[in-house]
Design an enzyme around this catalytic site. Structure first.
Site, mmCIF file in Angstrom:
data_model
loop_
_atom_site.group_PDB
_atom_site.id
_atom_site.type_symbol
_atom_site.label_atom_id
_atom_site.label_comp_id
_atom_site.label_asym_id
_atom_site.label_seq_id
_atom_site.Cartn_x
_atom_site.Cartn_y
_atom_site.Cartn_z
ATOM 1 N N GLY A 219 0.843 -1.201 0.000
ATOM 2 C CA GLY A 219 0.000 0.000 0.000
ATOM 3 C C GLY A 219 0.870 1.240 0.000
ATOM 4 N N SER A 220 0.402 2.285 0.631
ATOM 5 C CA SER A 220 1.119 3.568 0.581
ATOM 6 C C SER A 220 2.236 3.627 1.641
ATOM 7 C CB SER A 220 0.144 4.719 0.828
ATOM 8 O OG SER A 220 -0.413 4.585 2.117
ATOM 9 N N THR A 223 0.715 4.527 5.154
ATOM 10 C CA THR A 223 0.138 3.409 5.892
ATOM 11 C C THR A 223 1.222 2.408 6.277
ATOM 12 O OG1 THR A 223 -1.888 3.751 4.635
ATOM 13 C CG2 THR A 223 -1.751 1.720 5.877
ATOM 14 N N GLY A 224 2.213 2.233 5.411
ATOM 15 C CA GLY A 224 3.336 1.339 5.745
ATOM 16 C C GLY A 224 3.990 1.756 7.062
ATOM 17 N N GLU A 241 5.695 -3.451 1.060
ATOM 18 C CA GLU A 241 5.845 -3.013 -0.330
ATOM 19 C C GLU A 241 5.011 -1.741 -0.462
ATOM 20 O OE1 GLU A 241 5.178 -1.985 -3.366
ATOM 21 O OE2 GLU A 241 4.473 -3.808 -4.378
ATOM 22 N N CYS A 275 2.345 -0.570 -8.511
ATOM 23 C CA CYS A 275 3.449 -0.091 -7.683
ATOM 24 C C CYS A 275 4.692 0.149 -8.530
ATOM 25 C CB CYS A 275 3.725 -1.048 -6.533
ATOM 26 S SG CYS A 275 3.649 -2.776 -6.985
HETATM 27 P P1 NDP Z 1 -3.423 2.550 1.808
HETATM 28 O O1 NDP Z 1 -1.976 2.389 2.083
HETATM 29 O O2 NDP Z 1 -4.233 3.369 2.737
HETATM 30 O O3 NDP Z 1 -4.153 1.145 1.724
HETATM 31 C C1 NDP Z 1 -3.507 -0.106 1.570
HETATM 32 C C2 NDP Z 1 -4.162 -1.124 2.492
HETATM 33 O O4 NDP Z 1 -3.895 -0.782 3.866
HETATM 34 C C3 NDP Z 1 -5.682 -1.204 2.380
HETATM 35 O O5 NDP Z 1 -6.114 -2.528 2.599
HETATM 36 C C4 NDP Z 1 -6.120 -0.323 3.539
HETATM 37 O O6 NDP Z 1 -7.436 -0.569 3.916
HETATM 38 C C5 NDP Z 1 -5.129 -0.744 4.599
HETATM 39 N N1 NDP Z 1 -4.989 0.174 5.720
HETATM 40 C C6 NDP Z 1 -5.319 1.477 5.806
HETATM 41 N N2 NDP Z 1 -4.963 1.975 7.019
HETATM 42 C C7 NDP Z 1 -4.399 0.968 7.711
HETATM 43 C C8 NDP Z 1 -3.796 0.854 8.999
HETATM 44 N N3 NDP Z 1 -3.714 1.887 9.825
HETATM 45 N N4 NDP Z 1 -3.278 -0.338 9.361
HETATM 46 C C9 NDP Z 1 -3.313 -1.402 8.523
HETATM 47 N N5 NDP Z 1 -3.879 -1.353 7.293
HETATM 48 C C10 NDP Z 1 -4.408 -0.186 6.887
HETATM 49 O O7 NDP Z 1 -3.547 3.069 0.342
HETATM 50 P P2 NDP Z 1 -4.709 3.946 -0.295
HETATM 51 O O8 NDP Z 1 -5.760 3.036 -0.724
HETATM 52 O O9 NDP Z 1 -5.135 5.054 0.632
HETATM 53 O O10 NDP Z 1 -3.955 4.602 -1.523
HETATM 54 C C11 NDP Z 1 -3.142 5.770 -1.321
HETATM 55 C C12 NDP Z 1 -1.946 5.739 -2.204
HETATM 56 O O11 NDP Z 1 -1.157 4.599 -1.898
HETATM 57 C C13 NDP Z 1 -2.239 5.618 -3.689
HETATM 58 O O12 NDP Z 1 -2.529 6.862 -4.237
HETATM 59 C C14 NDP Z 1 -0.940 5.042 -4.188
HETATM 60 O O13 NDP Z 1 -0.035 6.079 -4.381
HETATM 61 C C15 NDP Z 1 -0.475 4.146 -3.046
HETATM 62 N N6 NDP Z 1 -0.804 2.731 -3.227
HETATM 63 C C16 NDP Z 1 0.208 1.898 -3.534
HETATM 64 C C17 NDP Z 1 -0.056 0.565 -3.780
HETATM 65 C C18 NDP Z 1 1.047 -0.370 -4.143
HETATM 66 O O14 NDP Z 1 0.833 -1.267 -4.944
HETATM 67 N N7 NDP Z 1 2.201 -0.256 -3.521
HETATM 68 C C19 NDP Z 1 -1.408 0.026 -3.734
HETATM 69 C C20 NDP Z 1 -2.407 0.973 -3.323
HETATM 70 C C21 NDP Z 1 -2.098 2.295 -3.114
HETATM 71 P P3 NDP Z 1 -8.605 0.306 3.274
HETATM 72 O O15 NDP Z 1 -8.392 0.391 1.798
HETATM 73 O O16 NDP Z 1 -9.783 -0.492 3.625
HETATM 74 O O17 NDP Z 1 -8.489 1.651 3.950
#
Ligand code: NDP
Length: 468
Positions: A219-220, A223-224, A241, A275
């Site tokens: 994810g982002s 959040t990481g 990642e 990503c």
């Molecule tokens: P997030 O990092 O918020 O989401 C990724 C995952 O983490 C989702 O399942 C999300 O749940 C979950 N999550 C959110 N908050 C927490 C927490 N505190 N603890 C544990 N898990 C959590 O990404 P976004 O969807 O907000 O996207 C934002 C940006 O991230 C994008 O614009 C892009 O730049 C990047 N991104 C990168 C990705 C990659 O492949 N590396 C994939 C997705 C996004 P939920 O969605 O239910 O909030």
């Protein structure tokens, strides 16, 4: 089906999160938040199931996972339709059918690999053997861009090495994930793969749970970092990642036309929501015009629309948050004097469509270059010297992937060696493979996925040391 508008969707004041079809904005369903008590029960069940699973002979675990691969294959059409409906990527092209084939491949490979014990030292006095033991319960936090493929990357190696998995899909792609997990669970013993759903706070509770031994997160970066904080409480091992802002450098004189398909899909795979997509492209000033001409011509012929239409290979971006973020970067580029070199056709549909857009007259220091756009908008930056291009490419907090494009592979390798990224591709971008380790440098995260390294990452190394 009930329709919503872009404005009404999932505002913070609306507690019922709705999963939508991003092409049509039709409501797929409400996403329930699994409660903390329910998560506790899921983890308790996973702990018990994991012990039985880990006690099975390795050959049996392999066999079960190969059956999972068959189940994914035989349900691939059905699941691909779910991906298109909820995630938005088209069925065809490098879209949902392609994602399902990746799910099958990334199941078969870890199922087939072995990680046997290793004698790490032996002399006349002692023998030391390194074993790889399961960690226990793995929390998998999956994103919305490749919801099923990335879930598979997290689930299969973990199960292969004798762990149980509790997965939280992104709230945006809950329904397609639940469908895949149903298919997989027809094969697996009960309890070793379970799912919890809902918003970020559900992921937060799961990752901070004292019984979690490993967190697989994609994810982002923001959040990481929260996941890292959560792991301070339970000392969970981490594979993070966190995306990238991958740079590509085209070396002078490169035959762009010959490689245009790879350049296009390197940047626009899954509407750029990948990503390891090419997100900043550096080209020598003498080759700039030619690149724009060839890339614009190629882009003009790539059909965008509702991914359920079999003639379409580009779809919408996945959600309103992402749509707004990309529009904001486009407006910032407009306001700071960027050139809009090409803009594709936007389909006449209600969904979150942003046409393929090529942007020039921008440089490091502009938001569209410095920030990860995660969308179908590519900044193209002119350079004068290779040193300048390498320095600008490396001038980022991210370091997931990078690429070098040249007809001279030896020279490209020399440039690749100077780029700060976990993977540097030559004449391709984002070309991941289930046997080849993948992970980031800098703030793109740490820990490796895929291949033998990926299996090691979901184990605890344990040494048995014997005195002779
Ligand atoms: P997030 O990092 O918020 O989401 C990724 C995952 O983490 C989702 O399942 C999300 O749940 C979950 N999550 C959110 N908050 C927490 C927490 N505190 N603890 C544990 N898990 C959590 O990404 P976004 O969807 O907000 O996207 C934002 C940006 O991230 C994008 O614009 C892009 O730049 C990047 N991104 C990168 C990705 C990659 O492949 N590396 C994939 C997705 C996004 P939920 O969605 O239910 O909030």
């Amino acid at each position: 089906m009930e329709k919503t508008s872009l404005e009404k969707e999932n505002s913070p004041s609306n507690t019922d999160f709705l999963s939508l079809n991003p092409s049509t904005l039709e409501v797929i369903g409400k996403v329930e938040n699994t409660s903390p008590e329910e998560i506790d029960a899921v983890i308790e069940k996973a702990k018990k199931a994991q012990k039985l699973w880990a006690a099975k002979p390795d050959s049996e675990r392999k066999e079960v996972l190969l059956q999972v691969a068959e189940a994914l294959q035989s349900n691939s059409k059905y699941l691909a339709e779910w991906i298109t409906k909820e995630q938005g990527k088209p069925l065809n092209g490098p879209g949902a059918n392609f994602e399902m084939q990746a799910c099958v491949g990334w199941t078969q490979v870890p199922a087939s690999l072995d990680l046997p014990e290793e004698i790490v030292f032996e002399d006349e006095t002692r023998k030391d053997i390194l074993y790889r033991t399961p960690i226990g319960v793995v929390a998998a936090i999956a994103p919305w861009n490749w919801p099923l493929m990335i879930a598979i990357w997290q689930i299969i190696p973990s199960l292969r090495m004798g762990n149980a998995v509790v997965i939280k899909p992104s709230e945006y792609t809950t329904y397609c994930s639940l469908e895949m997990i149903k298919v997989i669970n027809r094969v697996l013993p009960e309890g070793i793969l379970q799912v919890v759903t809902g918003r970020g706070e559900v992921g937060s509770y799961l990752t901070g749970h004292p019984e979690i031994g490993k967190i697989m997160f994609t994810g982002s970066i923001a959040t990481g970092k929260k996941v890292i904080e959560a792991s301070a409480g339970n000392m969970a091992r981490l594979t993070l990642e966190c995306g990238g802002n991958d740079a590509g450098i085209i070396l002078p004189g490169f035959d762009v036309a010959k490689h245009i398909e790879n350049i296009f899909w390197g940047a626009f795979l899954n509407m750029g929501q990948t990503c390891a997509c090419l997100k900043r492209l550096y080209v020598h000033e003498d080759d700039y015009e030619k690149l724009i001409e060839v890339l614009s011509d190629y882009s003009a012929n790539i059909p965008m629309g509702n991914g359920a239409d079999e003639n379409v290979v580009l779809g919408p971006v996945q959600n309103k948050m992402q749509y707004d973020k990309i529009q904001d970067l486009i407006h910032d580029a407009e306001n700071t004097g960027a050139d809009f070199l090409f803009k594709g056709q936007k389909p006449d549909l209600e969904g979150y469509f942003i046409p393929v857009t090529l942007i020039g007259n921008v440089d490091n220091g502009d938001r569209i270059v410095d920030e990860e756009q995660f969308g179908p908008v590519l900044p193209i930056i002119k350079y004068k010297t290779l040193e300048e291009a390498i320095s600008k490419a490396n001038d980022s907090e991210n370091g997931l992937g990078a690429s070098v494009w040249s007809d001279d592979v030896d020279q490209a390798q020399k440039v690749a060696a100077q780029m700060e990224a976990g993977t540097v591709w030559i004449n391709q971008h984002g070309a991941i493979h289930p046997f080849v380790p993948f992970g980031g440098a800098k703030q793109s995260g740490y820990g490796l996925e895929f291949g033998i390294e990926g299996l090691k990452a979901v184990t605890i190394p344990k040494v048995i040391s014997i005195k002779k």
